[in-house]
Design an enzyme around this catalytic site. Structure first.
Site, PDB file in Angstrom:
ATOM      1  CD  GLU A   7     -67.473  91.459 -60.675  1.00 49.40           C
ATOM      2  OE1 GLU A   7     -66.886  91.897 -61.681  1.00 49.40           O
ATOM      3  OE2 GLU A   7     -68.465  92.041 -60.170  1.00 49.40           O
ATOM      4  CE1 TYR A  15     -67.402  96.907 -61.623  1.00 44.14           C
ATOM      5  CE2 TYR A  15     -66.295  95.290 -63.008  1.00 44.14           C
ATOM      6  CZ  TYR A  15     -67.214  95.600 -62.021  1.00 44.14           C
ATOM      7  OH  TYR A  15     -67.964  94.605 -61.447  1.00 44.14           O
TER       8      TYR A  15
HETATM    9  C1  HEM Z   1     -69.440  99.383 -59.265  1.00 47.24           C
HETATM   10  C2  HEM Z   1     -70.087  99.167 -60.380  1.00 47.24           C
HETATM   11  C3  HEM Z   1     -71.328  98.324 -60.503  1.00 47.24           C
HETATM   12  C4  HEM Z   1     -72.385  98.174 -59.644  1.00 47.24           C
HETATM   13  C5  HEM Z   1     -72.597  98.830 -58.293  1.00 47.24           C
HETATM   14  C6  HEM Z   1     -73.300  97.235 -60.264  1.00 47.24           C
HETATM   15  C7  HEM Z   1     -74.487  96.828 -59.706  1.00 47.24           C
HETATM   16  C8  HEM Z   1     -75.326  95.891 -60.249  1.00 47.24           C
HETATM   17  C9  HEM Z   1     -76.545  95.423 -59.651  1.00 47.24           C
HETATM   18  C10 HEM Z   1     -77.107  95.894 -58.335  1.00 47.24           C
HETATM   19  C11 HEM Z   1     -77.074  94.495 -60.470  1.00 47.24           C
HETATM   20  C12 HEM Z   1     -78.359  93.704 -60.260  1.00 47.24           C
HETATM   21  C13 HEM Z   1     -77.982  92.421 -59.614  1.00 47.24           C
HETATM   22  C14 HEM Z   1     -79.129  91.488 -59.533  1.00 47.24           C
HETATM   23  O1  HEM Z   1     -79.438  90.852 -60.519  1.00 47.24           O
HETATM   24  O2  HEM Z   1     -79.735  91.390 -58.500  1.00 47.24           O
HETATM   25  C15 HEM Z   1     -76.191  94.353 -61.598  1.00 47.24           C
HETATM   26  C16 HEM Z   1     -76.412  93.507 -62.645  1.00 47.24           C
HETATM   27  C17 HEM Z   1     -75.756  93.637 -63.853  1.00 47.24           C
HETATM   28  N1  HEM Z   1     -74.619  94.357 -64.076  1.00 47.24           N
HETATM   29 FE1  HEM Z   1     -73.672  95.541 -62.765  1.00 47.24          FE
HETATM   30  N2  HEM Z   1     -72.791  96.848 -61.465  1.00 47.24           N
HETATM   31  C18 HEM Z   1     -71.602  97.494 -61.659  1.00 47.24           C
HETATM   32  C19 HEM Z   1     -70.773  97.357 -62.749  1.00 47.24           C
HETATM   33  C20 HEM Z   1     -71.131  96.737 -63.916  1.00 47.24           C
HETATM   34  C21 HEM Z   1     -70.349  96.761 -65.124  1.00 47.24           C
HETATM   35  C22 HEM Z   1     -68.981  97.418 -65.271  1.00 47.24           C
HETATM   36  C23 HEM Z   1     -71.064  96.076 -66.066  1.00 47.24           C
HETATM   37  C24 HEM Z   1     -70.722  95.840 -67.519  1.00 47.24           C
HETATM   38  C25 HEM Z   1     -70.582  96.809 -68.371  1.00 47.24           C
HETATM   39  C26 HEM Z   1     -72.278  95.594 -65.425  1.00 47.24           C
HETATM   40  C27 HEM Z   1     -73.239  94.827 -66.033  1.00 47.24           C
HETATM   41  C28 HEM Z   1     -74.314  94.258 -65.392  1.00 47.24           C
HETATM   42  C29 HEM Z   1     -75.293  93.417 -66.051  1.00 47.24           C
HETATM   43  C30 HEM Z   1     -75.320  93.053 -67.525  1.00 47.24           C
HETATM   44  C31 HEM Z   1     -76.194  93.025 -65.078  1.00 47.24           C
HETATM   45  C32 HEM Z   1     -77.415  92.121 -65.259  1.00 47.24           C
HETATM   46  C33 HEM Z   1     -78.604  92.950 -65.289  1.00 47.24           C
HETATM   47  C34 HEM Z   1     -79.486  92.841 -66.471  1.00 47.24           C
HETATM   48  O3  HEM Z   1     -79.013  92.532 -67.571  1.00 47.24           O
HETATM   49  O4  HEM Z   1     -80.660  93.110 -66.249  1.00 47.24           O
HETATM   50  N3  HEM Z   1     -72.277  96.020 -64.132  1.00 47.24           N
HETATM   51  N4  HEM Z   1     -75.131  95.212 -61.437  1.00 47.24           N
END
Ligand code: HEM
Ligand SMILES: Cc1cc2nc3c(=O)[nH]c(=O)nc-3n(C[C@H](O)[C@H](O)[C@H](O)COP(=O)(O)OP(=O)(O)OC[C@H]3O[C@@H](n4cnc5c(N)ncnc54)[C@H](O)[C@@H]3O)c2cc1C
Length: 404
Positions: free
Chosen positions: A137, A95
């Site tokens: 989480e 994060y």
């Molecule tokens: C407050 C912080 C964060 C928000 C608001 C956020 C928001 C989101 C959203 C909206 C999605 C798409 C969900 C879906 O599949 O419908 C997503 C997916 C994902 N998030 Fe986050 N996220 C946050 C933090 C993080 C962090 C810290 C990481 C890792 C470094 C991360 C890694 C990912 C990954 C790998 C995906 C899958 C998307 C892909 O590979 O296409 N996220 N997140």
């Protein structure tokens, strides 16, 4: 808790950031991956190239900021994303990396308009939003690992059977290498596969809905080969189709997701799918047939034609033994399909068809498929007066808007 001044700054800057939303997240990802290339092992590169992930993240950060003094209001969205994060293995230590690069991107895009006061307020707000995700989480990691048959991270499974279901969809039956119990799941949930392929610089993680009912001692996924379009062939689906045979090992994380059939309810259910979006629907169908054979089900599947229509015989057999009305739509039937009478209607599922054929007053609706299919079903159901609490759907990619 944030003070009133910080909340005011956040709320007043959300509209400005929304205007630059995608620009900010595009800069954000670019610099984050430059500084932390190891994160390319977790993120889906194709979603990045198409901008889908940028849109999803930007939308959520601003939605969270709008509700910064009432994050409870967006808990369902946090929950949905947290399921995906848990399935991927996102940890608290990730994060601060995201926070740092998001703030750097806001500064870069807004330039002088991003005063220290604004940046500090956003740093605080991001901290609050990140904490909300981290705590949801943490509970999910705990539940996934400590449930019966559960585990943490990615566990090796052997491909016990590989079965071609259509010209483009193949099923993989997965059993744990250690021979021990596997976690139960709710029909509609998915698992993530982490692929480490020879010659690939990074690992690639993808989600696949479980396509059979729970409680069978295996997980089944049914994968569509993404190939033959103008874009590069899909990495993981093609690898699974072409390189992964029976006896090989796949690493998967425990079942996740907030899209599932409520098996406590007795209301009629309508399961609508387009193409490979049928996988969670077949899981739901098979579960109802196992556990609630008296429950009324309408199973509607749309495919191009018989060549790409997967799990057809299985659905037909299940429909025989439970209270299931099954309808098949082909929009490009072949001559053979016509001769065999192997579909019920030609074209797309329309509002008029729904009005005549499903229980709009009482049923719960579950749907999944290509985004245009989902938009059309969603709009039809709303126009026909189906209330939001009875509309449930899953995206086979980052969440998007279904509104016109
Ligand atoms: C407050 C912080 C964060 C928000 C608001 C956020 C928001 C989101 C959203 C909206 C999605 C798409 C969900 C879906 O599949 O419908 C997503 C997916 C994902 N998030 Fe986050 N996220 C946050 C933090 C993080 C962090 C810290 C990481 C890792 C470094 C991360 C890694 C990912 C990954 C790998 C995906 C899958 C998307 C892909 O590979 O296409 N996220 N997140
Ligand atoms: C919850 C969930 C459940 C899912 N369940 C299923 C399921 O049951 N069955 C199933 O088959 N799939 C399912 N999916 C989709 C699955 O996760 C993968 O997205 C899918 O298999 C494609 O992955 P891939 O690695 O083959 O393609 P990727 O390499 O991820 O490519 C995806 C698409 O992007 C295009 N692309 C690649 N590179 C570029 C580029 N540079 N520019 C433009 N476009 C590009 C490709 O042509 C392809 O069409 C699910 C997804 C989710 C989120």
């Amino acid at each position: 808790m944030l003070n009133a001044k910080t909340i005011e700054i956040i709320k007043s800057t959300v509209p400005v950031l929304e205007v630059h939303g995608e620009q900010i997240t595009t800069v954000f990802y670019k610099t984050m991956f430059e500084n932390h290339p190891e994160l390319l092992n977790i993120f889906n590169h194709a979603n990045q190239k198409q901008g889908r992930q940028q849109r999803a993240l930007a939308g959520t950060v601003y939605a969270a900021a709008k509700y910064i003094d009432n994050l409870e209001a967006i808990l369902p969205v946090v929950n949905q994303i947290a399921h995906k994060h848990r399935s991927l293995g996102i940890k608290p230590e990730h994060y601060p990396i995201v926070g740092k690069h998001l703030l750097l991107a806001i500064k870069e895009v807004l330039g002088e308009a991003a005063t220290d006061e604004i940046i500090n307020a956003w740093a605080e707000a991001y901290g609050v939003i990140a904490d909300a995700f981290i705590s949801v989480e943490a509970e999910m990691y705990d539940a996934a690992a400590n449930q019966k048959g559960g585990w943490d991270g990615f566990r090796p499974f052997i491909v016990a059977n590989k079965i071609e279901e259509s010209e483009v969809i193949t099923s993989f039956y997965l059993k744990p290498v250690d021979g021990r119990a596997i976690a139960d799941f709710k029909p509609g949930q998915y698992i993530s596969i982490k692929l480490e392929a020879e010659g690939e610089e990074f690992t690639h993680i993808r989600q696949y809905s479980l396509s059979d009912a729970p409680g069978k001692g295996y997980y089944r996924i049914s994968v569509k080969k993404e190939a033959g379009m103008q874009t590069p062939d899909g990495k993981v689906s093609n690898y699974l189709h072409s390189n992964v045979e029976e006896g090989e090992i796949l690493h998967i994380s425990a079942p996740a997701g907030d899209f599932f059939l409520d098996s406590e309810k007795k209301s009629p259910v309508v399961l609508l799918s387009g193409g490979v979006g049928l996988t969670p629907m077949v899981s739901m169908l098979n579960t109802v047939a196992d556990l609630q054979p008296e429950r009324e089900v309408t199973f509607v599947h749309a495919a191009a034609n018989g060549k790409v229509h997967a799990l057809k015989d299985e659905v037909a057999a299940t429909a025989e033994k439970a209270k299931v009305n099954s309808f098949v739509f082909y929009d490009a039937p072949t001559e053979e399909d016509r001769q065999n009478n192997s579909f019920d209607a030609e074209g797309f599922v329309t509002k008029e068809w729904l009005q005549e054929n499903v229980n709009l007053e009482q049923a719960d609706f579950y749907f999944c498929g290509p985004v245009p299919f989902m938009k059309s079903i969603n709009a039809s159901l709303k126009e026909l007066g189906v209330t939001e609490d009875r509309i449930h759907f899953e995206f086979f990619g980052p969440m998007a808007s279904l509104e016109a």
